[in-house]
Design a protein around this motif. Structure first.
Motif, PDB file in Angstrom:
ATOM      1  N   LEU A  23      69.907  20.365  88.221  1.00  0.00           N
ATOM      2  CA  LEU A  23      70.711  21.399  88.868  1.00  0.00           C
ATOM      3  C   LEU A  23      69.902  22.667  89.110  1.00  0.00           C
ATOM      4  O   LEU A  23      69.303  22.850  90.163  1.00  0.00           O
ATOM      5  CB  LEU A  23      71.943  21.712  88.014  1.00  0.00           C
ATOM      6  CG  LEU A  23      73.032  20.650  87.963  1.00  0.00           C
ATOM      7  CD1 LEU A  23      74.123  21.067  86.998  1.00  0.00           C
ATOM      8  CD2 LEU A  23      73.633  20.444  89.345  1.00  0.00           C
ATOM      9  N   SER A 134      77.974  28.025  87.337  1.00  0.00           N
ATOM     10  CA  SER A 134      78.718  27.063  86.515  1.00  0.00           C
ATOM     11  C   SER A 134      79.504  27.773  85.419  1.00  0.00           C
ATOM     12  O   SER A 134      79.358  27.488  84.220  1.00  0.00           O
ATOM     13  CB  SER A 134      77.777  26.013  85.908  1.00  0.00           C
ATOM     14  OG  SER A 134      78.518  24.950  85.337  1.00  0.00           O
ATOM     15  N   THR A 197      79.252  21.464  91.008  1.00  0.00           N
ATOM     16  CA  THR A 197      77.877  21.081  90.717  1.00  0.00           C
ATOM     17  C   THR A 197      77.437  20.019  91.713  1.00  0.00           C
ATOM     18  O   THR A 197      78.192  19.095  92.043  1.00  0.00           O
ATOM     19  CB  THR A 197      77.734  20.547  89.285  1.00  0.00           C
ATOM     20  OG1 THR A 197      78.709  19.529  89.069  1.00  0.00           O
ATOM     21  CG2 THR A 197      77.913  21.638  88.270  1.00  0.00           C
ATOM     22  N   THR A 319      78.305  16.894  86.558  1.00  0.00           N
ATOM     23  CA  THR A 319      77.208  16.547  87.461  1.00  0.00           C
ATOM     24  C   THR A 319      77.202  15.064  87.787  1.00  0.00           C
ATOM     25  O   THR A 319      76.799  14.655  88.884  1.00  0.00           O
ATOM     26  CB  THR A 319      75.859  16.939  86.827  1.00  0.00           C
ATOM     27  OG1 THR A 319      75.944  18.278  86.354  1.00  0.00           O
ATOM     28  CG2 THR A 319      74.731  16.824  87.825  1.00  0.00           C
TER      29      THR A 319
END
Length: 405
Positions: A23, A134, A197, A319
């Motif tokens: 990420l 996030s 995400t 994710t």
């Protein structure tokens, strides 16, 4: 030539943690390629992600190609947790003062709420703009999963700092519309962005050659392959994951299970044995390197999202769902987790259960069987199309460029 914009990237994860690798690190590299920045990266290294001296040197040299300068720190846990966390904060505080004085740092970019809860202290004392990626209520997750109580100091302090982080951030990127609406209702003045995400579609895609190679090496024939590359326990299901596999195997002995985790392998093997799943019907291994994850996902037919459906889980954005969809995989998830349950139902790319009980799996198995019977090429194309709309990283890249321009 203009001086680079100096940004401090602060994470409370290890450098090799897949969450960071897949990420935030990718977002930072893309920013570097499309703008003039200097990134000072602070991570907290845990033993399970430890690198050798040579590996650390190689990673450091590679990062510097992107103007990323890595400052690894040791992660502390165990007894006297609050004192250890206080030590982390104080020692890091002086390190950040030196970085700011040297490079005139303007932003602190925090990844997830634990990092944001610490970063807000640095932001306030050092006049840094706080940008959070996030944002999720980690303190509430811990209480709902009975890992903390609301009376504990762990909860009280983190919950208070999470609130402070939201109040003082300039920009907050959060995974679901649920959290955007919650923050608005609380009067948060930061710029709020719904940013699930996401992963790179040029990295995560179906790889037929990898599927064939892994099926051959693992002895998979015409079985239905389920994959779970993730953690057991804590914020995730534990024994229930293997119980779910046990019910799937009872419904269909042609099921095969791929599990990649850092959990106690002997314990997981014993759970498979208790579920009467033979060793020929599963493969258990350590965490998969980030570069190999698309290969293993390509070998599977369905992914597992092992998050219990407690009330605050609607604010999470796992994710794994991004990785599954872009590799063409449908998934099993619980009702009330992120917006993933809605996408699974509305777009027919997954199965939604109330929990990981045997009764639930037995009840929904006809739907699982129906998905597995679909034309695989058409299903992969459908999942990827939904994933590109819902979880492709291009939108996140554009948001970050707008925030830091």
């Amino acid at each position: 030539m203009n001086h680079p914009i100096p940004i401090l990237v602060f994470i409370y994860n290890s450098y090799k943690d897949p969450l960071f690798q897949n990420l935030l690190l990718q977002y930072i590299k893309t920013l570097s390629q499309n703008g003039n920045y200097r990134f000072d990266l602070i991570t907290f290294e845990q033993p399970q992600y430890a690198l050798s001296i040579e590996e650390t040197k190689l990673e450091t040299n590679e990062l510097e190609k992107y103007n990323i300068y890595w400052h690894p720190r040791k992660f502390h846990t165990g007894r006297f947790l609050l004192f250890k966390k206080a030590f982390d904060v104080i020692s890091t505080f002086f390190q950040i003062i030196r970085i700011k004085a040297t490079y005139k740092t303007r932003y602190i970019f925090a990844f997830a709420n634990v990092a944001a809860a610490i970063a807000v202290l640095f932001s306030r004392f050092m006049n840094l703009k706080l940008v959070i990626y996030s944002y999720e209520p980690h303190s509430d997750f811990m209480v709902e999963l009975k890992l903390w109580s609301k009376q504990s100091w762990n909860y009280r302090i983190l919950h208070w700092l999470e609130k402070m982080a939201a109040q003082h951030a300039s920009d907050i990127m959060t995974g679901t519309i649920h959290m955007v609406e919650k923050l608005k209702s609380e009067g948060i003045k930061a710029n709020l962005y719904r940013a699930p995400t996401a992963v790179d579609p040029d990295t995560f895609y179906f790889r037929p050659e990898s599927r064939d190679q892994l099926h051959q090496s693992l002895g998979i024939d015409d079985q239905h392959v389920y994959i779970y590359p993730g953690k057991f326990g804590g914020l995730y299901y534990e024994r229930e994951i293997i119980a779910l596999f046990g019910q799937l195997y009872a419904q269909d002995p042609k099921s095969y299970f791929l599990v990649a985790t850092d959990y106690d392998k002997n314990q997981i093997h014993s759970w498979f044995e208790e579920e009467n799943i033979p060793t020929t019907s599963y493969h258990l291994r350590a965490f998969i390197d980030a570069a190999q994850i698309p290969d293993y996902l390509s070998a599977a037919d369905m992914g597992i999202v092992a998050i219990p459906p407690t009330p605050s889980q609607k604010f999470r954005s796992p994710t794994k769902v991004a990785e599954y969809l872009l590799c063409g995989l449908p998934y099993i998830t619980c009702q009330g987790v992120s917006e993933d349950d809605e996408y699974a139902t509305d777009h027919e790319v997954g199965i939604v259960v109330n929990d990981f009980s045997r009764e639930e799996i037995s009840k929904v198995y006809p739907k699982i069987d129906q998905i597995l019977a679909l034309n695989k090429s058409e299903l992969r194309e459908k999942c990827r199309k939904v994933g590109l709309d819902y979880r492709s990283r291009e939108r996140v890249d554009h948001l970050l460029q707008s925030i830091f321009k």
